[in-house]
Each structure stands twice: as structure tokens, then as C-alpha cells.
Design a protein around this motif. Structure first.
Motif, short mmCIF file in Angstrom:
data_model
loop_
_atom_site.label_atom_id
_atom_site.label_comp_id
_atom_site.label_asym_id
_atom_site.label_seq_id
_atom_site.Cartn_x
_atom_site.Cartn_y
_atom_site.Cartn_z
N SER A 271 33.36 5.65 67.76
CA SER A 271 31.97 5.42 68.13
C SER A 271 31.62 6.28 69.34
CB SER A 271 31.74 3.94 68.45
OG SER A 271 32.54 3.54 69.54
N TRP A 272 30.39 6.77 69.32
CA TRP A 272 29.89 7.58 70.43
C TRP A 272 28.38 7.42 70.45
CZ3 TRP A 272 27.12 12.37 70.89
CH2 TRP A 272 27.16 12.90 72.18
N GLN A 273 27.89 6.95 71.57
CA GLN A 273 26.45 6.74 71.77
C GLN A 273 25.83 5.96 70.61
OE1 GLN A 273 24.67 10.56 72.68
NE2 GLN A 273 25.62 10.60 74.71
N GLY A 274 26.50 4.89 70.23
CA GLY A 274 25.98 4.00 69.20
C GLY A 274 26.14 4.48 67.77
N ARG A 275 26.84 5.59 67.55
CA ARG A 275 27.05 6.12 66.20
C ARG A 275 28.53 6.15 65.88
NH1 ARG A 275 24.17 11.79 66.27
NH2 ARG A 275 25.80 12.00 67.81
N GLN A 276 28.85 6.09 64.60
CA GLN A 276 30.22 6.26 64.14
C GLN A 276 30.39 7.70 63.67
OE1 GLN A 276 32.96 4.08 64.07
NE2 GLN A 276 31.60 2.97 65.45
N LEU A 277 31.34 8.41 64.27
CA LEU A 277 31.56 9.82 63.93
C LEU A 277 32.89 9.97 63.21
CD1 LEU A 277 30.34 11.31 67.31
CD2 LEU A 277 29.08 11.13 65.17
N SER B 134 37.13 6.81 62.15
CA SER B 134 35.94 7.18 62.92
C SER B 134 36.02 6.64 64.34
CB SER B 134 34.68 6.66 62.23
OG SER B 134 34.69 5.24 62.21
#
Length: 156
Positions: free
Chosen positions: A53-59, A51
Motif C-alpha cells: 500500500s502507498w498513499q491509499g492505493r495497492q501497488l 502488493s
């Protein structure tokens, strides 16, 4: 394991002799995005999630299982980890470093070259998938199924 395709048993044994087996419990991380990249892993057992991280999220980028490898860019460049790798279940993986590959090069340059070609092929395969995903996203195709990342149709 694709990374060892066409590699002789003696060369694999020589390469792996000093390589440790790393065990990671379910929910723990092999590495996190931004960590120092010091080797690649070949998954002997278990499943992992890759994964970013992008803008505080794990994608989710992809999921890998037994026989797959990850972290191979660490053997080709000097940049930090580009993604995080979390164990979805208890895992064991062989950790291969640049030192392991140098040792193989000094022992058998031909087998070393084959492994480098296999790493290049794996990176190329993943780049083709990424190119296809980027193209489809730019064309407006909904890519809402993360699992498709490893199963896109067509000549990839």
C-alpha cells in the motif's frame, strides 16, 4: 520448487509432515501488509498477487504461481509482513513455520542448512531484481510494466 532444491525426499517429508496446507479462495488474502509474520508459504496451486500500500492505493509488486514461495522473510526476521498477498484464483499452499524448521534442524542439520541457503538465494534473487529496478528508475527508465519485475533481462 526452488525452496526444496537439493533437499532429500526424506527431509522434505519430515519437514512437511506437521505443516498444514492452507486453502485461500480467490479474492481472499493469505496475509496483509503489517500482519504478524509467522511463517512462509509454498504455493501448491493457484496464483497470487503481492502488493504494497502507498498513499491509499495497492501497488503490484509481483505475481506468483505454482511452486513459488512467499513470506520467507518471516523465517529470518521478526518484523511484520512487508506486503499483502491476495489469491487471484483458488489457492492451496503449504505453511512452513520456524517451528517446522527447528524440528528439521534437530533431525538433520545439513538438510536444514540447505533449506536456509535456498531461502537466502531466493531473497538474494529478489533483492537483485529490486536493485535493478531502483537503478533503472533512478536513471529515468520508465518501468510501467509491473509484470517485468520477474523477467528483467541481464545477469540477475
Amino acid at each position: 520448487m526452488p525452496i526444496f532444491g537439493a533437499i532429500g525426499a526424506d527431509a522434505i517429508e519430515f519437514l512437511l509432515e506437521p505443516a498444514p496446507v492452507i486453502r485461500v479462495a480467490a479474492g481472499d488474502f493469505f496475509c496483509r501488509e503489517g500482519d504478524l509474520a509467522d511463517g512462509m508459504y509454498v504455493l501448491e496451486s493457484g496464483r497470487v498477487t503481492i502488493s504494497k500500500s502507498w498513499q491509499g492505493r495497492q501497488l503490484l509488486l509481483r505475481r506468483l504461481g505454482q511452486g513459488d514461495c512467499f513470506g520467507e522473510m518471516a523465517l529470518l526476521d521478526l518484523f511484520p509482513r512487508s506486503a499483502s498477498v491476495r489469491a487471484d484464483e483458488d489457492c492451496s499452499a503449504i505453511r512452513i513455520t520456524s517451528d517446522n524448521l527447528l524440528r528439521l534442524f534437530e533431525h538433520d542439520a545439513e538438510q536444514f542448512a540447505l533449506i536456509q541457503m535456498n531461502i537466502g538465494r531466493e531473497l538474494s534473487r529478489r533483492l537483485r531484481i529490486t536493485d535493478e529496478l531502483l537503478f533503472r528508475a533512478r536513471m529515468g527508465e520508465a518501468l510501467d510494466e509491473p509484470e517485468r519485475i520477474n523477467t528483467l533481462p541481464g545477469p540477475l
